[in-house]
Design an enzyme around this catalytic site. Structure first.
Site, PDB file in Angstrom:
ATOM      1  N   ASP A   1      13.917  -0.750   4.043  1.00 49.88           N
ATOM      2  CA  ASP A   1      13.716   0.065   2.850  1.00 49.88           C
ATOM      3  C   ASP A   1      14.919   0.975   2.641  1.00 49.88           C
ATOM      4  O   ASP A   1      15.464   1.539   3.595  1.00 49.88           O
ATOM      5  CB  ASP A   1      12.470   0.939   3.005  1.00 49.88           C
ATOM      6  CG  ASP A   1      11.186   0.136   2.962  1.00 49.88           C
ATOM      7  OD1 ASP A   1      11.209  -0.992   2.429  1.00 49.88           O
ATOM      8  OD2 ASP A   1      10.161   0.637   3.454  1.00 49.88           O
TER       9      ASP A   1
ATOM     10  N   ASP B   1       4.384  -7.373  -0.465  1.00 50.29           N
ATOM     11  CA  ASP B   1       4.834  -6.629   0.699  1.00 50.29           C
ATOM     12  C   ASP B   1       4.352  -7.300   1.987  1.00 50.29           C
ATOM     13  O   ASP B   1       3.722  -8.367   1.958  1.00 50.29           O
ATOM     14  CB  ASP B   1       4.330  -5.187   0.606  1.00 50.29           C
ATOM     15  CG  ASP B   1       5.351  -4.175   1.084  1.00 50.29           C
ATOM     16  OD1 ASP B   1       6.150  -4.505   1.976  1.00 50.29           O
ATOM     17  OD2 ASP B   1       5.337  -3.037   0.574  1.00 50.29           O
TER      18      ASP B   1
END
Length: 397
Positions: A210, A154
């Site tokens: 996202d 991430d």
């Protein structure tokens, strides 16, 4: 002379074998088709534990998901303790994972499953756990020792101005040094340019935001979320192919909280993610699936479109206010086609064969109704609101 030639041949073979082995040890794991599996975040958020993951593994096997191709279980954010150990290593929270990650990896491997893990390229992960910034080599070594098969990396946390590309390359090189091949997923969730560099070095990379708002714990989930992310792969078709994949984020089919999608809308996402050769990572709690959801994610003919050996990302041919038509060329010379209804009511959509560069008589297989037909110029289908029909089309030889 013959003995000398045999010696040279033997030496050459050994050199080639050594080079081949060296290449394997210094490369990321190959993924000729898009990865398939399950990810923990949407089911458990960051409250994951060993018992839950073992139950998921058992369910992946007993439900048939593993045998359908879903062979990866990825622990997302929250698996680790809040601090590193005295030697600077990440380790699993000892209350929630009393036996540690290596034990869990062994449990999954015995069931024919792969273990995926999560970290971030900053000082902290998105949920506030220790990230891998300036710990890349020790973390990669730790993951390799545990038997990890996949890393989602991430982009949260402080990085002292270092760009995400540099930090990902640090981790990729650290993984290569361990000698353990791993699938590698780049997750720079706010970028629309990751594909420009990640396509050369990673298994998969996020193509934008996202699919559900970053770390949102109780979202309202509608088809608009996946449709927005679908747009993020358009124009990036050339960057995808065997071994490297555009990733518009996870499937939200059977999303466990506030899921306002219809079954037809969820079938549509599965159809699109298969057509665009996206990784198929499930969000549903596989321990207790609605049969209608299971029927979607277990559709073998649609999965086959995703796993097609040609590795082609499908593309949009027609886009107007009411509908879209998408197409994907397949390894056997056939084509997969999606007709998508944008309207809030059922609509008829017409497919002209000339639009997909076909002419004459063709065989058409509806991949959801399992019906076959033969057409010569066009066909018209009734399509549910925000739904699709998906065909496989073969020319007569």
């Amino acid at each position: 002379m013959k003995a000398y030639l045999k010696f040279l041949i033997l030496v050459s073979v050994l050199i080639l074998q050594n080079k081949s082995l060296s290449a394997q040890l210094n490369s990321l794991a190959p993924s000729p088709t898009p990865p398939m599996g399950w990810m923990s975040w949407y089911t458990f958020i960051d409250h994951i534990n060993e018992k839950q993951i073992m139950e998921v593994a058992d369910a992946m096997v007993s439900s048939g998901l593993r045998d359908a191709g879903y062979n990866l279980i990825q622990l997302d954010d929250g698996w680790m303790a809040k601090e590193r150990d005295k030697e600077g290593r990440q380790y699993a929270d000892k209350v929630r994972f009393p036996n540690g990650i290596k034990y869990l990896a062994n449990y999954l491997h015995q069931k024919g499953l792969k273990l995926g893990i999560y970290s971030s390229n900053g000082s902290l992960t998105c949920a506030g756990y220790p990230g891998s910034y300036n710990h890349e080599e020790i973390d990669a070594k730790t993951y390799a020792e545990w038997g990890v098969d996949y890393l989602k990396y991430d982009a949260c946390g402080k990085k002292e101005g270092h760009p995400d590309q540099e930090l990902n390359m640090r981790m990729i090189n650290a993984i290569k040094k361990t000698g353990r091949p791993m699938l590698y997923a780049v997750c720079v969730f706010g970028s629309n340019e990751t594909h420009l560099w990640a396509s050369k070095v990673a298994t998969m990379w996020r193509t934008g935001g996202d699919i559900v708002q970053h770390i949102e714990r109780n979202p309202i989930v509608t088809y608009k979320l996946w449709y927005t992310n679908l747009q993020q792969v358009i124009g990036k078709e050339a960057y995808a192919g065997n071994g490297h994949w555009n990733d518009p984020d996870n499937l939200i089919i059977g999303y466990p909280r506030n899921n306002e999608q219809t079954i037809e809308e969820q079938k549509a996402q599965f159809s699109f993610w298969s057509l665009i050769a996206a990784p198929l990572l499930l969000s549903v709690d596989v321990r207790a699936m609605d049969p209608k959801i299971k029927a979607i994610i277990m559709n073998k003919e649609v999965i086959a479109i995703n796993q097609d050996k040609a590795g082609v990302q499908g593309s949009r041919l027609i886009n107007d206010d009411d509908h879209e038509i998408w197409v994907k060329k397949l390894n056997d010379g056939s084509k997969a086609v999606i007709l998508f209804n944008k309207k809030d009511v059922e609509a008829e959509i017409r497919l002209n064969l000339k639009d997909i560069n076909e002419k004459g008589k063709v065989k058409v297989r509806d991949l959801w109704t399992k019906q076959n037909k033969t057409i010569t110029s066009s066909l018209t289908s009734k399509v549910a609101p925000h739904g699709v029909v998906m065909f496989k089309i073969n020319s007569f030889k």
